[in-house]
Design a protein around this motif. Structure first.
Motif, PDB file in Angstrom:
ATOM      1  N   TYR A  37      25.769  47.758  -1.353  1.00 10.02           N
ATOM      2  CA  TYR A  37      27.043  47.958  -0.661  1.00 10.02           C
ATOM      3  C   TYR A  37      26.844  48.589   0.717  1.00 10.02           C
ATOM      4  CZ  TYR A  37      28.809  47.075  -5.334  1.00 10.02           C
ATOM      5  OH  TYR A  37      29.067  46.497  -6.556  1.00 10.02           O
ATOM      6  N   SER A  40      25.113  46.003   3.091  1.00 11.39           N
ATOM      7  CA  SER A  40      25.998  44.890   3.459  1.00 11.39           C
ATOM      8  C   SER A  40      26.997  45.262   4.535  1.00 11.39           C
ATOM      9  CB  SER A  40      26.747  44.392   2.210  1.00 11.39           C
ATOM     10  OG  SER A  40      25.836  43.909   1.246  1.00 11.39           O
ATOM     11  N   LEU A  68      30.983  40.277   2.539  1.00 16.92           N
ATOM     12  CA  LEU A  68      30.667  39.611   1.274  1.00 16.92           C
ATOM     13  C   LEU A  68      29.441  38.710   1.368  1.00 16.92           C
ATOM     14  CD1 LEU A  68      34.265  38.727   0.057  1.00 16.92           C
ATOM     15  CD2 LEU A  68      32.646  40.237  -1.103  1.00 16.92           C
ATOM     16  N   LEU A  71      26.425  40.769   0.759  1.00 13.83           N
ATOM     17  CA  LEU A  71      26.543  41.345  -0.577  1.00 13.83           C
ATOM     18  C   LEU A  71      26.156  40.313  -1.643  1.00 13.83           C
ATOM     19  CD1 LEU A  71      27.301  43.876  -2.154  1.00 13.83           C
ATOM     20  CD2 LEU A  71      29.660  43.050  -2.245  1.00 13.83           C
ATOM     21  N   VAL A  72      26.579  39.070  -1.456  1.00 15.55           N
ATOM     22  CA  VAL A  72      26.193  37.992  -2.367  1.00 15.55           C
ATOM     23  C   VAL A  72      24.680  37.783  -2.328  1.00 15.55           C
ATOM     24  CG1 VAL A  72      26.299  35.487  -2.738  1.00 15.55           C
ATOM     25  CG2 VAL A  72      28.404  36.782  -2.329  1.00 15.55           C
ATOM     26  N   SER A  75      22.782  40.820  -3.812  1.00 19.23           N
ATOM     27  CA  SER A  75      22.983  40.876  -5.259  1.00 19.23           C
ATOM     28  C   SER A  75      22.082  39.872  -5.972  1.00 19.23           C
ATOM     29  CB  SER A  75      24.450  40.591  -5.608  1.00 19.23           C
ATOM     30  OG  SER A  75      25.294  41.576  -5.075  1.00 19.23           O
ATOM     31  N   TYR A 110      31.926  38.293  -6.543  1.00 11.32           N
ATOM     32  CA  TYR A 110      31.704  38.286  -5.092  1.00 11.32           C
ATOM     33  C   TYR A 110      31.866  36.872  -4.523  1.00 11.32           C
ATOM     34  CZ  TYR A 110      29.383  42.777  -6.086  1.00 11.32           C
ATOM     35  OH  TYR A 110      29.092  44.050  -6.505  1.00 11.32           O
TER      36      TYR A 110
END
Length: 307
Positions: A37, A40, A68, A71-72, A75, A110
């Motif tokens: 988080y 990102s 996002l 973040l994608v 992740s 996400y």
């Protein structure tokens, strides 16, 4: 005697609440740092910085999309690399290992939110650009990472280039802003600062990257020579910014970003003497936080310089 017992019981309840709050605080902090988080936030910070330098407003959906996308990617990368991270990133792998079963769900959430935002707010060209960025990020983990075994320094150049593309051009694609020298200079500036960030992160992974045959700069040069290289790059990375201001392509308050020379100088010097655990913490906090602070510094610079 009964009153003493009541008071002791009240103190015990308060102490219990404080202890639970402390545990919750550290859980949230670890999730924010190790869950991707914090990292990102760099991409929307780039977009916001570009909008400030252009003197144009940016809408919140664009910033959320910019958040996002990494973040994608992160992740997916963290999930795929979890077992390999145990030796070199024990704090992150230990935290993420507790929620490993949730990762596919989080990834789906996400992605769903990103797709929804693109459908509601994005134009066709912007959507294609975002999907290209996503593909580049995820394909690095699946395919392109092995190229670092053949091409020295490929990892740092590739990752920095992808996020520089996102930072410099997401604004342009969404608002149909004409590309020009400004965009090229911003791409170059973000790219060079990104190489410092990515290469610094690679220092903590020297042992695992070396064992996997990855030819990152820290593997090839060692910690000391890598830090010397980054100190030199810390100086030269500001050339695009200075040229832009000199030729009136970038507003003068853009020079406020020069404070990050001293910011990077601080943590690069600190990295010479800290142990591996503290080096990882510097990477996850100080190094990652730099880009998030850019818009704040630009706002202060604009207020002080005025043009």
């Amino acid at each position: 005697m009964e009153q003493v017992n009541v008071e002791s019981s009240a103190y015990a309840r308060i102490a219990g609440l404080l202890l639970r709050f402390q545990r919750l605080f550290f859980q949230v902090k670890d999730e924010f740092i190790y869950g991707g988080y914090l990292t990102s936030l760099g991409c929307p910070a780039f977009v916001l910085s570009v909008s400030l330098l252009l003197g144009l407003a940016v809408d919140w959906p664009v910033l959320l999309i910019a958040y996002l996308v990494p973040l994608v990617v992160y992740s997916y990368n963290y999930y795929e690399e979890l077992e390999k991270d145990v030796a070199t990133n024990p704090e992150r792998s230990g935290h993420l290992g507790k929620k490993v079963k949730l990762y596919p769900v989080l990834f789906g959430v996400y992605m769903s939110l990103l797709i929804l935002l693109l459908l509601l707010f994005a134009n066709y060209v912007f959507t294609i650009f975002v999907l290209i960025l996503l593909s580049c990020g995820i394909l690095y983990t699946i395919v392109f990472k092995d190229l670092t075994k053949q091409i020295p320094g490929f990892k740092g150049v590739y990752i920095a280039a992808v996020w520089a593309l996102a930072g410099a051009f997401l604004f342009n694609f969404h608002y149909s802003v004409t590309w020009g020298v400004f965009s090229v200079l911003m791409f170059s500036f973000i790219f060079l600062r990104g190489i410092i960030n990515v290469t610094f992160f690679d220092i903590k992974d020297v042992e695992s990257d070396s064992a996997r045959g990855l030819k990152t700069l820290p593997v090839l040069l060692g910690r000391e020579k890598t830090l010397k290289f980054l100190n030199v790059l810390n100086i030269f990375s500001f050339i695009p910014l200075i040229l832009g201001v000199y030729f009136n392509i970038i507003p003068a308050f853009g020079l406020s970003l020069l404070v990050f020379y001293f910011y990077d100088l601080y943590y690069l010097r600190k990295a010479r003497v800290v142990n591996d655990k503290n080096l990882r913490m510097i990477s996850y906090t100080l190094a990652d936080a730099e880009f998030i602070i850019w818009p704040v510094v630009l706002l202060l610079g604009r207020a002080l310089i005025g043009f």
